[in-house]
Design a protein around this motif. Structure first.
Motif, PDB file in Angstrom:
ATOM      1  N   PHE A 231       0.836  -1.197   0.000  1.00 38.10           N
ATOM      2  CA  PHE A 231       0.000   0.000   0.000  1.00 38.10           C
ATOM      3  C   PHE A 231       0.877   1.256   0.000  1.00 38.10           C
ATOM      4  O   PHE A 231       0.664   2.195  -0.788  1.00 38.10           O
ATOM      5  CB  PHE A 231      -0.921  -0.039   1.220  1.00 38.10           C
ATOM      6  N   ARG A 232       1.881   1.262   0.867  1.00 38.77           N
ATOM      7  CA  ARG A 232       2.790   2.404   0.930  1.00 38.77           C
ATOM      8  C   ARG A 232       3.561   2.565  -0.383  1.00 38.77           C
ATOM      9  O   ARG A 232       3.751   3.688  -0.869  1.00 38.77           O
ATOM     10  CB  ARG A 232       3.755   2.218   2.098  1.00 38.77           C
ATOM     11  N   LYS A 233       4.003   1.450  -0.965  1.00 38.28           N
ATOM     12  CA  LYS A 233       4.763   1.505  -2.212  1.00 38.28           C
ATOM     13  C   LYS A 233       3.946   2.128  -3.338  1.00 38.28           C
ATOM     14  O   LYS A 233       4.461   2.948  -4.116  1.00 38.28           O
ATOM     15  CB  LYS A 233       5.211   0.097  -2.590  1.00 38.28           C
ATOM     16  N   ALA A 234       2.661   1.761  -3.447  1.00 39.96           N
ATOM     17  CA  ALA A 234       1.801   2.319  -4.495  1.00 39.96           C
ATOM     18  C   ALA A 234       1.637   3.816  -4.305  1.00 39.96           C
ATOM     19  O   ALA A 234       1.658   4.590  -5.286  1.00 39.96           O
ATOM     20  CB  ALA A 234       0.439   1.624  -4.460  1.00 39.96           C
ATOM     21  N   TRP A 235       1.478   4.235  -3.069  1.00 33.96           N
ATOM     22  CA  TRP A 235       1.318   5.665  -2.766  1.00 33.96           C
ATOM     23  C   TRP A 235       2.595   6.433  -3.109  1.00 33.96           C
ATOM     24  O   TRP A 235       2.553   7.473  -3.782  1.00 33.96           O
ATOM     25  CB  TRP A 235       0.939   5.817  -1.292  1.00 33.96           C
ATOM     26  N   GLU A 236       3.740   5.904  -2.669  1.00 32.50           N
ATOM     27  CA  GLU A 236       4.991   6.605  -2.906  1.00 32.50           C
ATOM     28  C   GLU A 236       5.377   6.594  -4.382  1.00 32.50           C
ATOM     29  O   GLU A 236       5.950   7.579  -4.894  1.00 32.50           O
ATOM     30  CB  GLU A 236       6.099   5.965  -2.066  1.00 32.50           C
ATOM     31  N   GLY A 239       4.004   9.455  -6.082  1.00 27.92           N
ATOM     32  CA  GLY A 239       4.447  10.771  -5.620  1.00 27.92           C
ATOM     33  C   GLY A 239       4.096  11.102  -4.192  1.00 27.92           C
ATOM     34  O   GLY A 239       4.332  12.232  -3.746  1.00 27.92           O
ATOM     35  N   ALA A 240       3.531  10.162  -3.434  1.00 29.74           N
ATOM     36  CA  ALA A 240       3.146  10.393  -2.030  1.00 29.74           C
ATOM     37  C   ALA A 240       2.316  11.665  -1.878  1.00 29.74           C
ATOM     38  O   ALA A 240       2.516  12.465  -0.951  1.00 29.74           O
ATOM     39  CB  ALA A 240       4.387  10.427  -1.129  1.00 29.74           C
ATOM     40  N   LYS A 241       1.379  11.855  -2.778  1.00 29.86           N
ATOM     41  CA  LYS A 241       0.546  13.059  -2.762  1.00 29.86           C
ATOM     42  C   LYS A 241      -0.385  13.050  -1.539  1.00 29.86           C
ATOM     43  O   LYS A 241      -0.802  12.001  -1.054  1.00 29.86           O
ATOM     44  CB  LYS A 241      -0.285  13.146  -4.036  1.00 29.86           C
ATOM     45  N   THR A 242      -0.719  14.215  -1.068  1.00 25.39           N
ATOM     46  CA  THR A 242      -1.650  14.369   0.052  1.00 25.39           C
ATOM     47  C   THR A 242      -3.012  14.878  -0.408  1.00 25.39           C
ATOM     48  O   THR A 242      -3.858  15.238   0.412  1.00 25.39           O
ATOM     49  CB  THR A 242      -1.068  15.327   1.108  1.00 25.39           C
ATOM     50  N   SER A 243      -3.228  14.875  -1.716  1.00 29.28           N
ATOM     51  CA  SER A 243      -4.543  15.200  -2.274  1.00 29.28           C
ATOM     52  C   SER A 243      -4.573  14.693  -3.710  1.00 29.28           C
ATOM     53  O   SER A 243      -3.528  14.454  -4.329  1.00 29.28           O
ATOM     54  CB  SER A 243      -4.822  16.715  -2.236  1.00 29.28           C
ATOM     55  N   GLY A 244      -5.777  14.520  -4.211  1.00 32.05           N
ATOM     56  CA  GLY A 244      -5.926  14.062  -5.579  1.00 32.05           C
ATOM     57  C   GLY A 244      -6.953  12.952  -5.695  1.00 32.05           C
ATOM     58  O   GLY A 244      -7.486  12.459  -4.689  1.00 32.05           O
ATOM     59  N   THR A 245      -7.256  12.572  -6.930  1.00 30.85           N
ATOM     60  CA  THR A 245      -8.186  11.471  -7.167  1.00 30.85           C
ATOM     61  C   THR A 245      -7.501  10.146  -6.830  1.00 30.85           C
ATOM     62  O   THR A 245      -6.295  10.089  -6.553  1.00 30.85           O
ATOM     63  CB  THR A 245      -8.638  11.460  -8.631  1.00 30.85           C
ATOM     64  N   TRP A 246      -8.256   9.058  -6.895  1.00 29.80           N
ATOM     65  CA  TRP A 246      -7.706   7.748  -6.561  1.00 29.80           C
ATOM     66  C   TRP A 246      -6.532   7.388  -7.466  1.00 29.80           C
ATOM     67  O   TRP A 246      -5.504   6.897  -7.002  1.00 29.80           O
ATOM     68  CB  TRP A 246      -8.808   6.688  -6.651  1.00 29.80           C
ATOM     69  N   GLU A 247      -6.655   7.648  -8.764  1.00 28.00           N
ATOM     70  CA  GLU A 247      -5.559   7.323  -9.676  1.00 28.00           C
ATOM     71  C   GLU A 247      -4.398   8.292  -9.514  1.00 28.00           C
ATOM     72  O   GLU A 247      -3.241   7.912  -9.705  1.00 28.00           O
ATOM     73  CB  GLU A 247      -6.051   7.312 -11.116  1.00 28.00           C
ATOM     74  N   GLN A 248      -4.667   9.546  -9.156  1.00 26.20           N
ATOM     75  CA  GLN A 248      -3.585  10.496  -8.938  1.00 26.20           C
ATOM     76  C   GLN A 248      -2.769  10.136  -7.690  1.00 26.20           C
ATOM     77  O   GLN A 248      -1.555  10.295  -7.668  1.00 26.20           O
ATOM     78  CB  GLN A 248      -4.149  11.910  -8.800  1.00 26.20           C
ATOM     79  N   VAL A 249      -3.440   9.622  -6.682  1.00 27.27           N
ATOM     80  CA  VAL A 249      -2.770   9.305  -5.413  1.00 27.27           C
ATOM     81  C   VAL A 249      -2.091   7.941  -5.456  1.00 27.27           C
ATOM     82  O   VAL A 249      -0.999   7.761  -4.905  1.00 27.27           O
ATOM     83  CB  VAL A 249      -3.767   9.386  -4.242  1.00 27.27           C
ATOM     84  N   PHE A 250      -2.707   6.965  -6.139  1.00 28.24           N
ATOM     85  CA  PHE A 250      -2.194   5.596  -6.088  1.00 28.24           C
ATOM     86  C   PHE A 250      -1.725   5.053  -7.448  1.00 28.24           C
ATOM     87  O   PHE A 250      -1.205   3.945  -7.517  1.00 28.24           O
ATOM     88  CB  PHE A 250      -3.263   4.655  -5.526  1.00 28.24           C
ATOM     89  N   GLY A 251      -1.923   5.807  -8.516  1.00 33.52           N
ATOM     90  CA  GLY A 251      -1.490   5.355  -9.829  1.00 33.52           C
ATOM     91  C   GLY A 251      -2.598   4.627 -10.570  1.00 33.52           C
ATOM     92  O   GLY A 251      -3.628   4.258 -10.008  1.00 33.52           O
ATOM     93  N   ILE A 259      -7.986  -0.831  -4.064  1.00 30.40           N
ATOM     94  CA  ILE A 259      -7.946   0.129  -2.955  1.00 30.40           C
ATOM     95  C   ILE A 259      -9.258   0.903  -2.889  1.00 30.40           C
ATOM     96  O   ILE A 259      -9.843   1.084  -1.811  1.00 30.40           O
ATOM     97  CB  ILE A 259      -6.746   1.085  -3.132  1.00 30.40           C
ATOM     98  N   PHE A 260      -9.721   1.361  -4.028  1.00 28.93           N
ATOM     99  CA  PHE A 260     -10.992   2.096  -4.101  1.00 28.93           C
ATOM    100  C   PHE A 260     -12.148   1.229  -3.612  1.00 28.93           C
ATOM    101  O   PHE A 260     -12.991   1.674  -2.823  1.00 28.93           O
ATOM    102  CB  PHE A 260     -11.219   2.542  -5.546  1.00 28.93           C
ATOM    103  N   MET A 261     -12.209  -0.017  -4.046  1.00 33.21           N
ATOM    104  CA  MET A 261     -13.293  -0.902  -3.626  1.00 33.21           C
ATOM    105  C   MET A 261     -13.183  -1.235  -2.139  1.00 33.21           C
ATOM    106  O   MET A 261     -14.200  -1.343  -1.437  1.00 33.21           O
ATOM    107  CB  MET A 261     -13.282  -2.187  -4.459  1.00 33.21           C
ATOM    108  N   ALA A 262     -11.962  -1.392  -1.640  1.00 32.93           N
ATOM    109  CA  ALA A 262     -11.789  -1.667  -0.214  1.00 32.93           C
ATOM    110  C   ALA A 262     -12.351  -0.524   0.628  1.00 32.93           C
ATOM    111  O   ALA A 262     -13.009  -0.754   1.652  1.00 32.93           O
ATOM    112  CB  ALA A 262     -10.309  -1.886   0.103  1.00 32.93           C
TER     113      ALA A 262
END
Length: 583
Positions: A231-236, A239-251, A259-262
């Protein structure tokens, strides 16, 4: 205020406090979390009924005494939404009341399984007024726009209907269950979306394009060092963003869909649980359709409470007390280690394969401070299997797990339920329960599953290292003897389970299902060799050790090792081993 009125208020307060205390709850002890029932720690020796068993009063009548014969103290049984609310706002609690009253009669506890919006990723248990009205209760959709037949997590009407029904159930349980037979609730069953990595409905697409909720991002920022690695790897990586859509934050990836469904499943199930807890706050959990490996989400329920999305469930579903794995695989220990080491919650196994349960329970209880163990389809043990089914099971699994399960001997004669390996293991664990509960969370217990033809496993416990291996039984070839017939194709090697408790610096309590040998070697300063002072076979009665035979002869292998389970030391026996050290 008069003295009588003050006294009345005091009495009412004490009564309310006593009622609250009597409700089952969770409590920490050391590194473990225990189940507290009637004010005392409780170990659930459970079994889950098949999905439809509890839907018929007549079908259940002969089942109850057989559950007792298997030495169960807890039953996991479904409450089906379609039968409880066949018409909207018209509730029928006949089946619920019958289970509670029967549990009282047979001195059993109940864990209700709320089969409502989802069961195994499908929506098969909502009532027809929900299933039949797709406009009011929309479904999740696939990429091609087709409805999946599964209720969408994104629709408030779906959530509201489920929550109202569950709240009604818990309100009723509080009213009728005066002896607290119901100790826990499973909310839904193996949730998650099958057939696609995420819901593609209009409501889901809109939510997917919106910003990730701030509460989740704030949690990720403040708990960065403890996030699940994937989970951390996908976020980082994004770009480790602190705002944005699901794809912007997690790729842009199937894992982002999961992640979205969870988040949405957790929010939905957590809200259902919160509605029920507002009526009656017994512990509530969710179970997991487990999947390890490289399979894509959607081939298993995407968004279910697996470890790699556990952070989302923690934030979105605070009313859920813990998450539990359903384990039907033979590599039981691997799954348990993976699941338990990623959570700080109490460990409970609501579903397991019953043919392997008699040895896996020793590992779960000893190694992971498990609060309960529950083979699935426990009522299957009551019915004779056709020979063809038995042959297939024997081909796939080891004979000491399956052949002993229902039949024994060349003619496969019916045996008593209490003689089944699972019943024997439950009987043993029930006798050990006070000692297990006393030592949970203190680092004084260990458990192991050993496999024939594999090297012994080494366990550091107390002042010694225990080398535990599978011991040849009458079914296994003896070194130097005539070779045994070749095993059937694909037959898996035999297994055995054992549990150890360090009760003093040079003393252990040991129990096993299946034949194991144990050798001891010191792991603290002093004399380098370990010898066996004494071995007592015995049992515990009300927490007190009652010795039986002294086993310092052939059973101890001339001061070198201890043998448990099989041969002259039958399955289910408990031993007290005292050691000494010498140069």
């Amino acid at each position: 205020m008069s003295a009588k009125l003050v006294s009345a208020f005091a009495f009412a307060a004490m009564a309310m406090s006593a009622q609250t205390t009597a409700i089952a709850h969770l409590q920490k002890q050391g590194t473990a979390t225990q189940m507290i029932v009637d004010g005392k720690p409780f170990l659930m020796l459970a079994g889950e009924l098949r999905n439809s068993t509890s839907s018929s009063l007549d079908f259940m009548k002969p089942v109850w005494p057989k559950l007792v014969a298997l030495h169960l103290n807890t039953v996991l049984a479904a409450v089906q939404w379609e039968l409880m609310e066949p018409k909207e706002d018209q509730f029928d609690f006949t089946l619920v009341d019958a289970q509670i009253h029967a549990a009282e009669s047979y001195n059993l506890r109940l864990v209700f399984l709320w089969f409502a919006s989802w069961k195994n990723g499908e929506s098969s248990y909502p009532p027809i007024w929900v299933k039949g009205d797709v406009d009011r209760f929309p479904r999740a959709q696939r990429k091609d726009g087709a409805n999946t037949g599964t209720l969408s997590t994104l629709i408030p009407a779906n959530l509201n209907a489920d929550s109202r029904a569950f709240a009604a159930l818990m309100r009723h349980v509080k009213e009728v269950d005066t002896r607290h037979r119901v100790i826990m609730i499973q909310v839904e069953n193996e949730v998650g979306l099958l057939g696609d990595s995420r819901d593609r409905s209009e409501a889901a697409n809109k939510a997917f394009a919106q910003p990730v909720p701030k509460e989740l991002l704030d949690y990720m920022t403040s708990h960065k060092d403890t996030l699940y690695p994937e989970f951390r790897k996908a976020w980082e990586a994004a770009g480790a963003k602190t705002s944005g859509t699901w794809e912007q934050v997690f790729g842009q990836a199937p894992y982002t869909d999961e992640i979205f469904m969870a988040w949405n499943y957790a929010h939905y199930v957590g809200a259902v649980a919160a509605a029920g807890k507002a009526e009656y706050p017994v512990p509530m959990f969710v179970n997991t359709w487990c999947s390890m490996g490289d399979r894509p989400p959607g081939t298993y329920p995407s968004g279910g409470p697996l470890p790699h999305v556990a952070d989302l469930w923690k934030v979105a579903a605070p009313a859920i007390d813990f998450r539990s794995p359903d384990l039907h695989s033979l590599n039981f220990a691997d799954w348990v280690d993976w699941y338990h080491h990623t959570t700080e919650f109490p460990f409970f196994i609501p579903e397991a394969f019953h043919a392997t349960g008699h040895y896996n329970i020793f590992y779960a209880m000893g190694q992971h401070d498990c609060i309960g163990f529950s083979p699935f389809a426990i009522d299957e043990l009551f019915f004779k299997m056709e020979p063809g089914i038995m042959d297939e099971l024997e081909r796939r699994f080891s004979p000491n797990s399956v052949d002993d399960l229902i039949f024994t001997g060349p003619n496969r004669t019916r045996i008593e339920l209490g003689d089944l390996p699972l019943a024997q293991s439950y009987d043993t664990i029930s006798r050990l329960a006070p000692l297990i509960l006393e030592n949970q969370g203190k680092g004084k217990m260990a458990g192991v599953v050993v496999i024939a033809d594999e090297p012994p496993q080494k366990i550091a416990l107390g002042n010694y290292v225990l080398s535990v291996g599978y011991a040849p039984s009458r079914r296994d070839p003896i070194p130097g003897a005539q070779a045994a017939p070749a095993p059937a194709p694909n037959r898996l090697p035999n297994r055995a389970g054992a549990l150890f408790i360090a009760v003093a610096p040079d003393e252990y309590i040991a129990a096993a299902s299946g034949p194991v040998t144990i050798r001891f070697s010191p792991n603290t300063p002093g004399a380098p060799n370990a010898g066996i002072d004494s071995i007592e076979e015995g049992t515990f009665v009300d927490g007190r050790w009652v010795p039986g035979r002294r086993l310092n002869g052939d059973e101890s292998d001339s001061d070198k090792s201890v043998r448990l389970g099989g041969g002259v030391i039958p399955n289910g026996k408990i031993q007290r081993v005292k050691l000494y050290r010498y140069h």
